[in-house]
Design a protein around this motif. Structure first.
Motif, PDB file in Angstrom:
ATOM      1  N   TYR A   1     -76.661   4.444 -13.340  1.00  0.00           N
ATOM      2  CA  TYR A   1     -76.893   3.754 -12.071  1.00  0.00           C
ATOM      3  C   TYR A   1     -78.174   4.242 -11.410  1.00  0.00           C
ATOM      4  O   TYR A   1     -78.961   3.454 -10.889  1.00  0.00           O
ATOM      5  CB  TYR A   1     -75.712   3.948 -11.116  1.00  0.00           C
ATOM      6  CG  TYR A   1     -74.606   2.956 -11.311  1.00  0.00           C
ATOM      7  CD1 TYR A   1     -74.721   1.668 -10.829  1.00  0.00           C
ATOM      8  CD2 TYR A   1     -73.436   3.307 -11.973  1.00  0.00           C
ATOM      9  CE1 TYR A   1     -73.704   0.746 -10.998  1.00  0.00           C
ATOM     10  CE2 TYR A   1     -72.417   2.398 -12.158  1.00  0.00           C
ATOM     11  CZ  TYR A   1     -72.560   1.119 -11.660  1.00  0.00           C
ATOM     12  OH  TYR A   1     -71.553   0.214 -11.843  1.00  0.00           O
TER      13      TYR A   1
ATOM     14  N   ARG B   1     -72.420   7.739 -16.306  1.00  0.00           N
ATOM     15  CA  ARG B   1     -72.394   6.502 -15.527  1.00  0.00           C
ATOM     16  C   ARG B   1     -73.233   6.645 -14.262  1.00  0.00           C
ATOM     17  O   ARG B   1     -73.993   5.743 -13.908  1.00  0.00           O
ATOM     18  CB  ARG B   1     -70.949   6.156 -15.175  1.00  0.00           C
ATOM     19  CG  ARG B   1     -70.796   4.805 -14.525  1.00  0.00           C
ATOM     20  CD  ARG B   1     -69.352   4.484 -14.291  1.00  0.00           C
ATOM     21  NE  ARG B   1     -68.676   4.252 -15.565  1.00  0.00           N
ATOM     22  CZ  ARG B   1     -67.370   4.096 -15.701  1.00  0.00           C
ATOM     23  NH1 ARG B   1     -66.589   4.163 -14.662  1.00  0.00           N
ATOM     24  NH2 ARG B   1     -66.844   3.888 -16.883  1.00  0.00           N
ATOM     25  N   LYS B   2     -73.108   7.771 -13.579  1.00  0.00           N
ATOM     26  CA  LYS B   2     -73.922   7.997 -12.381  1.00  0.00           C
ATOM     27  C   LYS B   2     -75.402   8.038 -12.734  1.00  0.00           C
ATOM     28  O   LYS B   2     -76.238   7.515 -11.993  1.00  0.00           O
ATOM     29  CB  LYS B   2     -73.511   9.307 -11.699  1.00  0.00           C
ATOM     30  CG  LYS B   2     -72.204   9.218 -10.954  1.00  0.00           C
ATOM     31  CD  LYS B   2     -72.002  10.354  -9.983  1.00  0.00           C
ATOM     32  CE  LYS B   2     -71.892  11.688 -10.630  1.00  0.00           C
ATOM     33  NZ  LYS B   2     -71.445  12.749  -9.717  1.00  0.00           N
ATOM     34  N   GLN B   3     -75.732   8.643 -13.870  1.00  0.00           N
ATOM     35  CA  GLN B   3     -77.130   8.711 -14.290  1.00  0.00           C
ATOM     36  C   GLN B   3     -77.667   7.323 -14.637  1.00  0.00           C
ATOM     37  O   GLN B   3     -78.802   6.990 -14.312  1.00  0.00           O
ATOM     38  CB  GLN B   3     -77.276   9.647 -15.495  1.00  0.00           C
ATOM     39  CG  GLN B   3     -78.715   9.895 -15.880  1.00  0.00           C
ATOM     40  CD  GLN B   3     -79.512  10.557 -14.771  1.00  0.00           C
ATOM     41  OE1 GLN B   3     -79.033  11.469 -14.114  1.00  0.00           O
ATOM     42  NE2 GLN B   3     -80.721  10.104 -14.564  1.00  0.00           N
TER      43      GLN B   3
ATOM     44  N   THR C   1     -68.080  10.002 -16.192  1.00  0.00           N
ATOM     45  CA  THR C   1     -68.624   9.778 -14.846  1.00  0.00           C
ATOM     46  C   THR C   1     -70.069  10.229 -14.685  1.00  0.00           C
ATOM     47  O   THR C   1     -70.851   9.541 -14.036  1.00  0.00           O
ATOM     48  CB  THR C   1     -67.760  10.460 -13.774  1.00  0.00           C
ATOM     49  OG1 THR C   1     -67.702  11.856 -14.033  1.00  0.00           O
ATOM     50  CG2 THR C   1     -66.368   9.886 -13.755  1.00  0.00           C
ATOM     51  N   GLU C   2     -70.439  11.359 -15.259  1.00  0.00           N
ATOM     52  CA  GLU C   2     -71.819  11.827 -15.121  1.00  0.00           C
ATOM     53  C   GLU C   2     -72.813  10.890 -15.811  1.00  0.00           C
ATOM     54  O   GLU C   2     -73.823  10.531 -15.209  1.00  0.00           O
ATOM     55  CB  GLU C   2     -71.966  13.260 -15.636  1.00  0.00           C
ATOM     56  CG  GLU C   2     -71.252  14.293 -14.781  1.00  0.00           C
ATOM     57  CD  GLU C   2     -71.774  14.376 -13.360  1.00  0.00           C
ATOM     58  OE1 GLU C   2     -72.995  14.197 -13.143  1.00  0.00           O
ATOM     59  OE2 GLU C   2     -70.963  14.621 -12.458  1.00  0.00           O
TER      60      GLU C   2
END
Length: 76
Positions: A46, A42-44, A39-40
């Motif tokens: 985006y 992926r957030k970065q 998740t981290e």
């Protein structure tokens, strides 16, 4: 030579006292690992994408390509 009787009373509670903390600990480790490995990043990704993203430029490129039926290209 006879075998001793197995202890059946309280067997479930005894096994749960041993296995429940292990299961809880492993699930916590799996959740933390998923957070930092999936998740981290992926957030970065985006955040990095939307720093450079220009929606008007993208819209004009799609309009010129003829993707939209309701919007005419600017050349017509």
């Amino acid at each position: 030579m006879s075998l001793p009787k197995p202890v059946m009373r309280g067997l479930l509670a005894k096994r749960l006292r041993f296995h429940l903390p292990i299961a809880f600990g492993l699930s916590l480790v799996a959740a933390i690992a998923f957070k930092y490995t999936v998740t981290e990043p992926r957030k970065q990704a985006y955040a990095d994408f939307y720093k450079q993203y220009d929606s008007v430029k993208e819209f004009n490129a799609m309009r010129e390509a003829g993707i939209f039926e309701s919007v005419r290209p600017s050349g017509e």
